[in-house]
Design a protein around this motif. Structure first.
Motif, PDB file in Angstrom:
ATOM      1  N   LYS A  67      -4.478   7.664   5.601  1.00 13.26           N
ATOM      2  CA  LYS A  67      -5.259   6.596   5.109  1.00 13.26           C
ATOM      3  C   LYS A  67      -4.461   5.730   4.091  1.00 13.26           C
ATOM      4  CE  LYS A  67      -9.689   7.396   3.530  1.00 13.26           C
ATOM      5  NZ  LYS A  67     -10.858   7.742   2.794  1.00 13.26           N
ATOM      6  N   SER A 113      -8.501   2.505  -1.269  1.00  8.88           N
ATOM      7  CA  SER A 113      -8.729   2.081   0.131  1.00  8.88           C
ATOM      8  C   SER A 113      -9.698   1.317   0.573  1.00  8.88           C
ATOM      9  CB  SER A 113      -8.962   3.457   0.646  1.00  8.88           C
ATOM     10  OG  SER A 113     -10.219   4.119   0.294  1.00  8.88           O
ATOM     11  N   ASP A 114      -9.944   1.175   1.885  1.00  4.41           N
ATOM     12  CA  ASP A 114     -10.892   0.055   2.206  1.00  4.41           C
ATOM     13  C   ASP A 114     -12.385   0.733   2.129  1.00  4.41           C
ATOM     14  OD1 ASP A 114      -9.139  -1.719   3.146  1.00  4.41           O
ATOM     15  OD2 ASP A 114      -9.191  -1.281   5.219  1.00  4.41           O
ATOM     16  N   HIS A 149      -4.637   2.267  -6.759  1.00  4.83           N
ATOM     17  CA  HIS A 149      -4.726   2.007  -5.394  1.00  4.83           C
ATOM     18  C   HIS A 149      -5.993   2.084  -5.034  1.00  4.83           C
ATOM     19  CE1 HIS A 149      -0.540   3.226  -6.209  1.00  4.83           C
ATOM     20  NE2 HIS A 149       0.043   2.363  -5.067  1.00  4.83           N
ATOM     21  N   TYR A 174      -3.858   3.197   0.979  1.00  7.23           N
ATOM     22  CA  TYR A 174      -4.406   2.873  -0.170  1.00  7.23           C
ATOM     23  C   TYR A 174      -3.825   1.575  -0.854  1.00  7.23           C
ATOM     24  CZ  TYR A 174      -6.623   7.306  -0.293  1.00  7.23           C
ATOM     25  OH  TYR A 174      -7.503   8.307  -0.076  1.00  7.23           O
ATOM     26  N   ARG A 175      -4.397   0.515  -1.031  1.00  5.88           N
ATOM     27  CA  ARG A 175      -3.578  -1.039  -1.359  1.00  5.88           C
ATOM     28  C   ARG A 175      -3.586  -0.715  -2.895  1.00  5.88           C
ATOM     29  NH1 ARG A 175      -3.937  -2.904   3.573  1.00  5.88           N
ATOM     30  NH2 ARG A 175      -5.837  -2.336   4.661  1.00  5.88           N
ATOM     31  N   GLU A 219       0.788  -1.329   0.015  1.00  4.95           N
ATOM     32  CA  GLU A 219       0.143   0.203  -0.079  1.00  4.95           C
ATOM     33  C   GLU A 219       0.951   1.296  -0.048  1.00  4.95           C
ATOM     34  OE1 GLU A 219      -0.523  -2.290   2.668  1.00  4.95           O
ATOM     35  OE2 GLU A 219       1.402  -1.177   3.652  1.00  4.95           O
ATOM     36  N   SER A 270       0.146   5.274   1.934  1.00  8.32           N
ATOM     37  CA  SER A 270      -0.300   5.925   2.857  1.00  8.32           C
ATOM     38  C   SER A 270      -0.392   7.326   2.476  1.00  8.32           C
ATOM     39  CB  SER A 270       0.287   6.007   4.282  1.00  8.32           C
ATOM     40  OG  SER A 270      -0.198   6.419   5.322  1.00  8.32           O
TER      41      SER A 270
END
Length: 276
Positions: free
Chosen positions: A117, A149-150, A147, A119-120, A111, A113
């Motif tokens: 936050k 995020s959840d 990427h 971001y994968r 990820e 950051s």
């Protein structure tokens, strides 16, 4: 950047479903024979909004990508920190989606950051020539690392390339790219998508910290042109050889060889700059 294709006829390997704040990936065994959008002719960028009602933002959106970044007008932000990319060595898949060549990543790849936050990393793909410009200058190619995020927010890291020595990242997959191009030449224009296993992929060039980059709010640069994506465009271009640019173009549909959307109006947006 590829996003939300579930509601139109082209099935692609990356599905970013912005509206439902969800992300899924799947390598499709088949792509529809007819591309609903292309980069030239009757289905080119200036016609995208008329091809499907869901593509209306391609004409009416105010946060569209790509843009021309004017460095003298960028707003300096001294509070930001260098962005650290934390990616792991994983087995990846190289995919020809007819309008772009992409690498798909499995879960738990790593990820980046931003603003506390995560971001994968989910996917990366190439455009040639570049979509973004800096001070009006267009580059030979552009890499987008996608990427999510959840909560479904999308962040794209853009790297620009100028013609010069070969890019070491592409050198690690040059045989696979050649394989994609060879398969394209051996098939008719109406063809299935191709997915090739690359093996362990962990280029050091993709894991370096970002110490000078532009940031702005934009959109997917392909239909449906979904907005409110975060773009981080690395200020310093890397090098790519002419042969590598041709290798990226070789597997694509004839109407998508130059797969770069024209620059869009900045409107009321600001481009921010972080420089260490």
């Amino acid at each position: 950047m590829a996003t939300r294709f579930g509601f139109f006829t082209l099935t692609v390997s990356l599905l970013i479903i912005i509206g439902s704040d969800a992300f899924t990936t799947s390598t499709s065994s088949k792509v529809e024979e007819t591309l609903q959008f292309t980069y030239s002719g009757a289905t080119g960028p200036d016609k995208w909004a008329s091809l499907n009602p869901n593509f209306s933002l391609c004409a009416t959106g105010k946060l569209q990508s790509p843009i021309n970044i004017v460095s003298a007008r960028a707003v300096r932000n001294s509070k930001w920190k260098p962005l650290v990319r934390n990616y792991r060595a994983v087995n990846v898949t190289l995919v020809d989606n007819k309008f772009t060549v992409a690498i798909e990543y499995p879960e738990d790849t790593g990820e980046i950051s931003l603003d506390e936050k995560l971001y994968r990393l989910k996917q990366m793909h190439w455009h040639s020539p570049s979509e973004h410009r800096i001070n009006g200058n267009r580059f030979a190619a552009e890499l987008h690392m996608v990427h999510v995020s959840d909560d479904g927010k999308v962040l794209v890291v853009g790297t620009l390339f100028q013609v010069g020595r070969p890019d070491p990242v592409l050198q690690t997959i040059d045989k696979k790219l050649y394989e994609l191009g060879s398969e394209y030449r051996s098939r008719s224009r109406s063809r299935s998508s191709e997915a090739i296993q690359v093996g362990v992929f962990h280029p050091a060039e993709l894991r370096t910290s970002l110490r000078k980059y532009y940031k702005y709010t934009g959109s997917s640069s392909v239909p449906p042109c979904t907005e409110h994506l975060i773009y981080l465009v690395i200020a310093k271009p890397r090098c790519i050889s002419k042969q590598q640019v041709e290798a990226l173009k070789a597997p694509l549909d004839i109407r998508c060889k130059n797969n770069a959307r024209p620059c869009q109006p900045l409107n009321a947006r600001h481009v921010h700059l972080y420089q260490d």
